[in-house]
Scaffold this motif. Structure first.
Motif, mmCIF file in Angstrom:
data_model
loop_
_atom_site.group_PDB
_atom_site.id
_atom_site.type_symbol
_atom_site.label_atom_id
_atom_site.label_comp_id
_atom_site.label_asym_id
_atom_site.label_seq_id
_atom_site.Cartn_x
_atom_site.Cartn_y
_atom_site.Cartn_z
ATOM 1 N N ASP A 54 0.814 -1.217 0.000
ATOM 2 C CA ASP A 54 0.000 0.000 0.000
ATOM 3 C C ASP A 54 0.848 1.268 0.000
ATOM 4 N N SER A 55 2.153 1.139 0.344
ATOM 5 C CA SER A 55 3.023 2.313 0.376
ATOM 6 C C SER A 55 3.415 2.774 -1.017
ATOM 7 N N ILE A 56 3.317 1.895 -2.004
ATOM 8 C CA ILE A 56 3.722 2.224 -3.366
ATOM 9 C C ILE A 56 2.616 3.001 -4.073
ATOM 10 N N VAL A 57 2.994 4.061 -4.744
ATOM 11 C CA VAL A 57 2.042 4.823 -5.540
ATOM 12 C C VAL A 57 1.736 4.021 -6.801
ATOM 13 N N LYS A 58 0.474 3.922 -7.178
ATOM 14 C CA LYS A 58 0.085 3.184 -8.373
ATOM 15 C C LYS A 58 0.683 3.841 -9.619
ATOM 16 N N PRO A 59 0.927 3.059 -10.675
ATOM 17 C CA PRO A 59 1.563 3.616 -11.875
ATOM 18 C C PRO A 59 0.854 4.840 -12.448
ATOM 19 N N ILE A 60 -0.456 4.770 -12.599
ATOM 20 C CA ILE A 60 -1.157 5.896 -13.210
ATOM 21 C C ILE A 60 -1.103 7.131 -12.326
ATOM 22 N N GLN A 61 -1.117 6.945 -11.005
ATOM 23 C CA GLN A 61 -1.043 8.101 -10.115
ATOM 24 C C GLN A 61 0.335 8.739 -10.179
ATOM 25 N N ALA A 62 1.396 7.906 -10.201
ATOM 26 C CA ALA A 62 2.751 8.442 -10.329
ATOM 27 C C ALA A 62 2.894 9.209 -11.649
#
Length: 400
Positions: free
Chosen positions: A3-11
């Protein structure tokens, strides 16, 4: 997924939307416009804005609004973000492809591109101030995000944050150029880990091809099947639009990180490099061959240095320019054992073929001056494509 990782589309949207700073003409509008753009994810204050001084040697340097250092809110409560854009016009592409460019030491003491490093150093005080608020804000995760030059600077910020906090940052870059030499890439990969580094790049985006070797990308691609975020794009020739963040957003779509991995179909092992070098067929100038060339230069120079009894880490740390050192090593290699001499000559012939020259070269003709000239011409060719890409995205409100 962590959950700590930002999703690809959000990044990708963070990297795209930070270009709102390019459109700001009146400073008084900055706070309102940026706060509105990131209203659902970031807590924007007047202290959030990051400036950096950019510009190559011999060019007027300018300080501009370059990105944000902000704390997350809502779903990103407890997260901190460093989001950086590319710069506009003050960072010429020919500087990125200039073999005579300078190097300097990164936070961890590794050799990096001096232009990137100077821009990073101009924002370091702001980064230090940002860090002092981490404890009070309960920050448990930090993300460094950037496109193009912004990706290069995000990489240096990630190294600094890892060295000066107890947190290991996540790093997300899109179409970023190469920041440092192999020891830098190794150090950063080891300190952050592959699992925290997301370098996304299109096959036909020319910017990730520069600066040339001995600069390399981090993370090192020893585990490319599991951690390489190469994205196929139509054709093999440089496509200007594929550097645009809009294209990266379109490519990513709804895919997760695991879906974006492992799409490369070229594998640059020793056997493949030897086969590419020894193939007598002519080769054209396109990004796949530029990748082969990059790997081949590293391989051939490594062979030369080993035969000369010189360590790679020492070969490019002298006061000589990178071009001078490279030409010197390859010229020496021609006078070594036949197997190494043949590798050097085949390398130069490949470059001649890519430049549209007849790849006819005898040992006696491969002088230091000739080798230097071939590399200069290759550098100029790549620089021309790179500049066209940057000029194109500037039209769309983005830049290097």
């Amino acid at each position: 997924m962590n959950d700590s990782i930002v999703k690809p589309i959000q990044a990708a949207l963070f990297a795209k939307n930070i270009y709102v700073l390019v459109d700001i003409r009146l400073p008084d509008l900055a706070y309102t416009l940026v706060k509105s753009t990131f209203k659902d994810e970031l807590e924007i204050t007047e202290k959030s804005f990051t400036s950096a001084k950019t510009g190559g040697p011999g060019f007027i340097k300018s300080t501009t609004a370059f990105g944000l250092m902000a704390f997350g809110k809502g779903a990103y409560e407890g997260h901190a973000f460093v989001i950086l854009r590319g710069t506009k016009k003050t960072f010429p592409a020919d500087w990125l492809t200039n073999f005579n460019l300078a190097t300097s030491r990164s936070t961890r003491g590794q050799l990096v591109h001096d232009g990137f490093n100077q821009a990073f150093l101009s924002m370091r005080a702001q980064l230090k101030a940002f860090i002092t608020d981490f404890a009070g804000r309960g920050v448990r995760t930090v993300h460094c995000i950037g496109h193009s030059l912004g990706g290069g600077l995000a990489t240096l910020c990630a190294e600094f944050l890892e060295a000066n906090t107890t947190l290991k940052p996540y790093l997300y870059t899109f179409g970023a150029p190469r920041v440092g030499m192999a020891p830098f890439a190794t150090s950063l990969t080891n300190s952050l880990s592959y699992e925290r580094m997301y370098r996304i790049y299109h096959r036909t985006d020319i910017v990730p091809c520069v600066p040339f070797w001995p600069f390399v990308h981090a993370p090192l691609q020893e585990k490319e099947e599991a951690y390489d975020y190469f994205q196929p794009s139509a054709g093999s020739f440089p496509a200007i639009k594929m550097h645009d963040m809009k294209e990266y957003v379109k490519t990513i779509g709804k895919q997760g990180w695991s879906e974006l991995r492992g799409k490369r179909d070229e594998h640059f092992g020793e056997q493949g490099i030897n086969r590419w070098l020894n193939d007598k067929a002519s080769v054209s100038f396109h990004v796949t061959n530029l990748e082969w060339l990059d790997k081949a230069i590293s391989y051939v120079v490594g062979k030369c240095l080993k035969a000369m009894g010189m360590a790679m880490s020492n070969a490019f740390s002298a006061t000589f320019t990178l071009m001078d050192r490279l030409a010197y090593i390859l010229r020496k290699g021609i006078n070594l054992a036949t197997a190494i001499s043949d590798l050097v000559l085949n390398l130069i012939r490949k470059m001649m073929s890519m430049l549209g020259m007849k790849p006819i070269l005898e040992k006696a003709d491969a002088t230091h001056a000739f080798i230097t000239r071939i590399f200069q011409q290759m550098s100029a060719r790549v620089g021309a494509y790179c500049q066209r890409a940057l000029d194109s995205v500037l039209v769309n409100g983005q830049g290097m």
